[in-house]
Design an enzyme around this catalytic site. Structure first.
Site, mmCIF file in Angstrom:
data_model
loop_
_atom_site.group_PDB
_atom_site.id
_atom_site.type_symbol
_atom_site.label_atom_id
_atom_site.label_comp_id
_atom_site.label_asym_id
_atom_site.label_seq_id
_atom_site.Cartn_x
_atom_site.Cartn_y
_atom_site.Cartn_z
ATOM 1 C CG HIS A 70 -1.675 1.252 1.452
ATOM 2 N ND1 HIS A 70 -2.533 1.852 0.559
ATOM 3 C CD2 HIS A 70 -1.606 2.081 2.524
ATOM 4 C CE1 HIS A 70 -2.981 2.987 1.093
ATOM 5 N NE2 HIS A 70 -2.415 3.153 2.281
ATOM 6 C CG HIS A 94 0.613 7.122 4.013
ATOM 7 N ND1 HIS A 94 1.067 6.293 3.015
ATOM 8 C CD2 HIS A 94 -0.630 6.666 4.328
ATOM 9 C CE1 HIS A 94 0.142 5.388 2.738
ATOM 10 N NE2 HIS A 94 -0.896 5.595 3.526
ATOM 11 C CD GLU A 98 -3.791 6.168 12.742
ATOM 12 O OE1 GLU A 98 -3.270 7.252 13.078
ATOM 13 O OE2 GLU A 98 -4.957 5.847 13.013
ATOM 14 C CG ASP A 99 -1.329 1.534 10.528
ATOM 15 O OD1 ASP A 99 -2.205 2.034 11.250
ATOM 16 O OD2 ASP A 99 -1.455 1.364 9.306
ATOM 17 C CG ASP A 161 -3.981 6.847 2.481
ATOM 18 O OD1 ASP A 161 -3.650 5.647 2.347
ATOM 19 O OD2 ASP A 161 -4.641 7.282 3.445
ATOM 20 C CG ASP A 282 -21.302 15.896 -23.729
ATOM 21 O OD1 ASP A 282 -22.055 15.026 -23.263
ATOM 22 O OD2 ASP A 282 -21.081 16.981 -23.192
#
Ligand code: MN
Length: 756
Positions: A70, A94, A98-99, A161, A282
């Site tokens: 990821h 990123h 958090e993890d 993300d 269109d």
């Protein structure tokens, strides 16, 4: 890049992962070369990857893949956008704060303050839960935008993300899918649009569409696929013609291609314009990329020369760029097989801005990589962004800041909140009544009041973005007819009408009868109600029976005028079909109401020139008379409607519906002079007998009076309403003069939609 203390300690071969080439390349370079030969960017990227790889080791995604896949994908998306090494590094890292156990301080000590800021910003944003009902929505918005205004790159990392999470959404549970897709549609796709990152916006919208309206999505996929070969062939031909024309004109077309639009865009268009797929013309578009602005306009002229342009379809976003900096020329032309095609013309730079938006700035700026990532206040092109930052400093009041920001983010719809924090989207201008009916029909029907942001408001006030709307209901509450004046959504209007239909049948029927009886007169009323012509009128107005018609009149769905006009018509047709005299009063009614000259069904001479052989009627709003300038309006199913020139009802009628007409000199109909109804209002001093005097003067001129009413008010002049039958303009003018001469007459005017 002094902050990088460690060097590479893992060989690329260690990774049993399917890594993208660009990353393998960086890793190889960074592990093979000495620190002098390898660029600091490459070192930063490699080390960020390796650090993330170690930290996420043993973690897996719902798809079963190692978690690191990821961050690698996110970093790749950022790289595609032209993000700097700092941003790519933040892409890898990123999720680590958090993890995993790593701290923000450690990120800073390894990769520098900038990477830390980005990672921290994204971490903060991931706590933002749009659909959460416990947290206050306003607070969430605010946090998000403060973060955004502080460093726009945080939002870009977050968008990457979100895009990868949307691409892999299939592995989550349905409820989670729905929640994330909704958030994507309501927050992230508009954000991507605001930042001008077209390619993110389209993909986010289509993916959200896929999970939120799965059936519709599949259907759109099939529809687009069905016509694909057909469409592609058409486009190829058009592209070929344009290519050779461009060449002849000496314009170097850098790229000419045809493409289908994204699915959600087509779907939205169908929904909004209530159209079927085949009516959206269109779906196919051709894009020309040329070198200079000037060439854009020359290419446009060339396109309009090669194909017939569709009026009203040309838009110049070069002269007037969209707020997110999007620039292009758009036009619509009729293609080879008569099918319309959308054409977009832009320069390469404009194209990059359309695709990458704010990120185009990074991707295509010529200067080195180190200093081009900060958006500074000097950057002319990011005015809207600078405004966001300015507001943040200027506005002490956080609520005001919020309002301003939200108004700028969502510009087509209004997003408001329930007290529980659910988001309700309404069209602009929607009022609390629309909101109430959106929540539930019963909430609407029993709506007694509204609190907006905790304060009492009136029901007809349009709602603003971000309003928290609380409807107060009362079990004895009931809709008011007045609501129809400010409910803007069709569903609310429909439900209000439904309520009146259902709940007040008897009242409505009584009110309708009263109105109609006044118009038709007591004497013939009951027999008219039961007559065949009345049934015909109900049918023609799409009601099941006469009572439904009367009820509709009672609650205002249909006008008295319409019923009376149709009844006259039906009666006349009926009379001609059965010429024998009957005791029934319909005939009386027709006579007393001064028959309108009717359509040539009657076979008699037609007093209107210019529409010979066509069905027509004289408009009741302005009662045209022979001798007055008139104009015809083509109506749906009711032939030509003849108005006086200057009638306010004609003002907004499009030119193609107007027909030039004039009066024929035939003023008799089988010897009997043809007359026309005119309504007068006369203001008189309330003297006994003045009414009688007026009537006798009219009678002297052989003018028939078919309706008269006197209204008196204490201390005010009396008003006389008169309906008379007039032959032509001269006769009317003579009568006017006669009546005006009377000493007790203060004023006389003709009642119509025309300014006299
Ligand atoms: Mn993530």
């Amino acid at each position: 890049m002094d902050a990088i203390a460690t060097t590479c300690n893992l060989a690329p071969t260690t990774f049993d992962l399917d890594l993208p080439d660009w990353l393998r390349e960086s890793l190889r370079e960074s592990s093979a070369g000495s620190e002098q030969t390898v660029s600091s960017d490459t070192v930063l990227i490699s080390q960020a990857f390796e650090f993330a790889y170690q930290l996420h080791e043993g973690q897996y995604r719902k798809s079963g893949e190692p978690y690191i896949a990821h961050p690698v994908a996110v970093a790749g998306l950022l790289r595609d956008l032209g993000g700097s090494s700092t941003m790519i590094a933040a892409g890898f890292l990123h999720d680590v704060v958090e993890d995993t156990d790593v701290s923000a301080e450690e990120i800073e000590s390894r990769f520098g303050a900038e990477v830390r800021q980005l990672v921290e910003g994204v971490t903060k944003l991931s706590k933002f839960n749009f659909s959460s009902k416990t947290e206050r929505q306003a607070e969430n918005f605010r946090r998000m935008f403060l973060a955004m205004a502080a460093d726009i790159r945080v939002i870009v990392v977050k968008l990457a993300d979100r895009l990868h999470n949307m691409r892999t959404l299939e592995y989550l549970k349905p409820e989670k899918q729905h929640q994330i897709a909704l958030e994507t549609r309501e927050i992230f796709a508009p954000l991507a649009n605001r930042l001008g990152i077209g390619r993110f916006k389209w993909e986010l919208e289509d993916l959200a569409f896929k999970y939120l309206e799965t059936d519709a999505y599949r259907q759109m996929q099939e529809l687009v696929a069905e016509r694909r070969s057909d469409r592609e062939e058409r486009l190829t031909q058009v592209v070929g013609i344009l290519r050779s024309r461009l060449e002849k004109a000496g314009i170097q077309g850098l790229e000419i291609n045809g493409r289908p639009k994204h699915l959600y865009g087509i779907y939205r268009k169908m929904e909004r314009q209530h159209k079927e797929f085949h009516e959206i013309y269109d779906i196919a578009a051709v894009r020309l990329i040329v070198q200079t602005n000037e060439e854009c306009y020359r290419a446009l002229a060339m396109v309009h020369d090669a194909f017939r342009p569709i009026p009203g379809r040309f838009k110049d976003y070069i002269g007037l760029p969209k707020p997110n900096r999007y620039q292009s020329l758009h036009t619509g032309v009729i293609g080879l097989t008569g099918r319309p095609i959308e054409v977009q013309i832009r320069t390469l730079e404009m194209h990059h801005i359309a695709e990458y938006g704010i990120a185009a700035h990074w991707k295509y700026k010529e200067t080195g990589s180190s200093n081009n990532t900060q958006i500074t206040a000097e950057d002319e092109k990011f005015t809207w962004l600078r405004q966001l930052v300015d507001w943040q400093h200027d506005l002490k009041d956080a609520q005001e800041y919020m309002d301003t920001v939200k108004d700028n983010l969502f510009d087509e719809d209004v997003y408001v909140f329930t007290p529980n924090g659910d988001v309700i989207d309404l069209s602009r201008g929607a009022t609390p009544i629309d909101f109430a009916y959106r929540i539930h029909t019963e909430v609407g029907n029993h709506c007694a009041g509204v609190r907006v942001n905790g304060q009492w408001r009136v029901l007809d006030n349009p709602l603003q973005n971000g309003d928290i709307v609380e409807i107060i209901t009362n079990k004895n509450g009931r809709p008011s007819l007045d609501w129809l004046n400010f409910a803007v959504t069709p569903s609310a209007q429909y439900r209000i009408r439904q309520w009146f239909k259902r709940s007040h049948r008897e009242e409505n029927v009584a009110r309708g009868r009263e109105l109609l009886e006044k118009e038709l007169g007591k004497k013939s009323f009951e027999s008219l109600l039961k007559s065949e012509p009345m049934k015909t009128v109900a049918e023609r107005c799409n009601y099941h029976n006469v009572e439904d018609l009367i009820a509709a009149l009672g609650y205002g769905e249909i006008t008295l005028n319409l019923i009376v006009n149709r009844l006259r018509e039906a009666l006349r047709v009926g009379l001609e079909n059965e010429p024998q005299e009957t005791e029934l009063s319909p005939k009386e009614f027709v006579q007393s109401c001064s028959p309108y000259p009717q359509s040539p069904i009657s076979g008699k001479s037609n007093p209107i020139a210019g529409i010979e052989g066509l069905m027509y009627r004289l408009a009741g709003c302005c009662d045209p008379l022979p001798g007055e300038p008139i104009i015809g309006v083509v109506t749906r199913g009711r032939g030509i409607s003849i108005h006086r020139q200057g009638c306010s009802n004609v003002e907004n009628v499009p030119g193609e519906q107007l027909v030039p007409v004039s009066w024929n000199s035939t003023d008799t109909d089988n010897g009997r002079p043809q007359t026309y109804p005119v309504t007068l209002q006369i203001e008189v001093l309330d003297r006994v007998g003045v009414f009688k005097d007026i009537l006798s003067r009219l009678s002297d001129q052989h003018i028939n009076v078919c309706h008269a009413q006197v209204k008196t008010q204490d201390g005010k002049p009396a008003l006389i309403d008169l309906s008379i039958d007039i032959k032509d303009r001269q006769q009317l003018e003579r009568s006017f003069a006669q009546i005006k001469k009377m000493s007790d007459v203060l004023n006389i005017r003709r009642i119509s939609q025309v300014d006299e």
